[in-house]
Enzyme design. Structure first.
Site, PDB file in Angstrom:
ATOM      1  N   CYS A   1       0.894  -1.123  -0.051  1.00 52.58           N
ATOM      2  CA  CYS A   1       0.044  -0.301   0.114  1.00 52.58           C
ATOM      3  C   CYS A   1       0.774   1.214  -0.035  1.00 52.58           C
ATOM      4  CB  CYS A   1      -0.776   0.067   1.146  1.00 52.58           C
ATOM      5  SG  CYS A   1      -2.148   1.123   1.456  1.00 52.58           S
TER       6      CYS A   1
ATOM      7  N   CYS B   1      -8.189   6.107  -8.174  1.00 49.71           N
ATOM      8  CA  CYS B   1      -7.671   6.665  -7.168  1.00 49.71           C
ATOM      9  C   CYS B   1      -7.280   8.041  -7.123  1.00 49.71           C
ATOM     10  CB  CYS B   1      -6.248   5.982  -6.834  1.00 49.71           C
ATOM     11  SG  CYS B   1      -6.508   4.425  -5.848  1.00 49.71           S
TER      12      CYS B   1
END
Ligand SMILES: Cc1cc2nc3c(=O)[nH]c(=O)nc-3n(C[C@H](O)[C@H](O)[C@H](O)COP(=O)(O)OP(=O)(O)OC[C@H]3O[C@@H](n4cnc5c(N)ncnc54)[C@H](O)[C@@H]3O)c2cc1C
Length: 425
Positions: free
Chosen positions: A159, A353
């Site tokens: 991440c 995103c």
């Protein structure tokens, strides 16, 4: 009279429960097992750590929403899944039986894999809202006596977006406080290059993020392996393409935030056929476990192989829209099984995103998220910062109202050509 259970009430599990309400029949039951009574918008954690958000702005009381939707909610948490017995052992010693199970347990944060890493060691974290609050308190102490900052993501992390967000948000906050000139900043990452993001880049993220780091006077180290962290010191190895250590650096810091590697949670780790060696749940194209076909999995807990070899291990991120596509496919597939039909829905695993930098940001669309892709687009600007704030408000409201994908959201996303489900025949 089927019993459907969702294990994990985070981003994916909560949305899955909302979508399953429409799929179950009047005599079926739906139960959600959480860990505590509240839900948090995880993408806002960097803002909590910077002091730009209070916890209550991103928190939702799940007991109330679930009760309104007639979903049984058990906040005490699960100890172990027993897929051979179609049963979940709870932390209070009770058992929950299921006919269909959706595992949505997110990550276990593997701080213990590096000595001195994490909120119980010497670095901060933004993975959980509790950590983000602690990181904010540490930032206030740091601001009274500034020094060097180290931010990044360690070996095996998957991440990376939030690490970039946080280093840029810190830069913005320190400039606001007029102390940025006293703070040398270094970004340390296991990625082979800046902007790789565990995805071999999306669009031009390499140039965009390198340029942003340069503009903000933030140095970086890639293919980094953190050896150990001591009080105010991080030992970092830089690894070459041949896998050999090129250089070892000891980075001093007054404040550090490093994202850890993820693994599957203990309730599912080590179950033969259900999870891989790292504890992530194995699924097929329909989000269904091959050995236990009445078990589905969604979100960060799902096993996805890396996009390719890298000098230092780098995982694949599971981002919000990708998770929502897993949710919709899973809910529809369980609905089909309940109606005696074959499950057909396949998630697109598309990614959309917004990475906020505090004053501007980078947006990307990857269709599908794993390369090679049909759409591979990224862009940078002030609009991303405002889009992320709007998205946060919208998403938290959606959870408070018990909705997963209102018709206008589907309409807008489909208008943009971004779908949750593959068009299968
Ligand atoms: C700091 C941060 C920022 C992010 N920002 C973005 C972003 O801007 N955009 C984006 O697309 N993605 C982002 N992501 C990635 C991803 O969208 C989030 O991590 C998301 O929360 C993952 O959803 P999930 O449902 O898989 O896991 P989670 O939201 O973590 O939920 C898992 C839930 O399972 C519960 N659980 C675990 N074990 C048990 C048990 N034994 N019993 C009961 N419950 C259990 C946990 O308590 C948790 O509530 C971010 C991730 C992080 C860490």
């Amino acid at each position: 009279m089927a019993k459907v259970v969702v294990l994990g009430a985070g981003l994916g599990g909560t949305l899955a429960a909302y979508e399953l309400v429409a799929q179950i029949g009047p005599s079926d039951s739906l139960t959600v097992i959480g860990q505590g009574p509240t839900w948090h918008f995880v993408p806002s954690n960097p803002w909590v750590a910077a002091g730009w958000r209070d916890r209550d702005e991103i928190e939702v009381d799940l007991k109330k929403v679930m009760a309104d939707k007639r979903i049984a909610f058990l906040p005490q948490g699960a100890k172990r899944v027993h897929p051979g017995e179609n049963r979940i052992e709870m932390t209070d010693g009770s058992s929950v039986a299921y006919d269909y199970l959706v595992i949505a347990t997110g990550p276990d944060l593997a701080f213990d894999e590096i000595a001195g890493l994490g909120p119980d060691g010497h670095t901060q974290s933004i993975c959980h809202v509790d950590h983000a609050e602690k990181a904010h308190a540490a930032l206030e102490t740091f601001a009274a006596k500034p020094g060097p900052i180290v931010v990044g993501a360690v070996q095996g992390a998957s991440c990376f977006g939030p690490a970039y967000e946080f280093v840029f948000i810190l830069d913005t906050e320190l400039r606001k406080r007029k102390i940025r000139d006293q703070v040398p900043m270094t970004f340390v990452t296991s990625e082979p290059y800046i902007g790789h993001l565990g995805l071999d880049g999306v669009g031009d993220t390499k140039s965009l993020l390198e340029s942003e780091l340069r503009n903000r006077h933030i140095k970086w180290i890639t293919s980094a392996r953190v050896q150990h962290v001591d009080d105010g010191k991080m030992a970092v190895e830089e690894v070459g393409d041949d896998g050999q250590v090129k250089k070892t650096t000891e980075l001093p810091f007054g404040y550090a935030m490093m994202l850890p590697a993820f693994r599957g949670v203990s309730a599912v780790r080590g179950i033969d056929g259900l999870t891989n060696p790292r504890g992530f749940v194995i699924v097929d194209k329909k989000q269904r476990n091959p050995k236990y076909p009445n078990v589905f999995a969604i979100g960060v807990c799902v096993a996805i192989p890396p996009v390719g070899p890298t000098p230092v291990p780098v995982g694949v991120p599971k981002t919000g829209f990708m998770i929502e596509s897993m949710v919709t496919a899973t809910a529809q597939n369980i609905g089909a099984l309940l109606r005696g039909a074959e499950p057909k829905a396949e998630p697109t695993w598309n990614a959309v995103c917004f990475a906020d930098f505090g004053d501007r940001g980078v947006a990307f669309v990857a269709e599908p998220q794993i390369p090679p892709r049909n759409v591979n687009w990224s862009s940078e600007g002030r609009w991303v910062h405002f889009a992320k704030i709007a998205f946060e408000k919208y998403f938290v409201r959606k959870i408070r109202r018990g909705k997963s994908e209102p018709f206008y959201e589907r309409w807008v996303m489909e208008g943009l050509g971004i779908r949750r489900l593959k068009q299968t025949r």
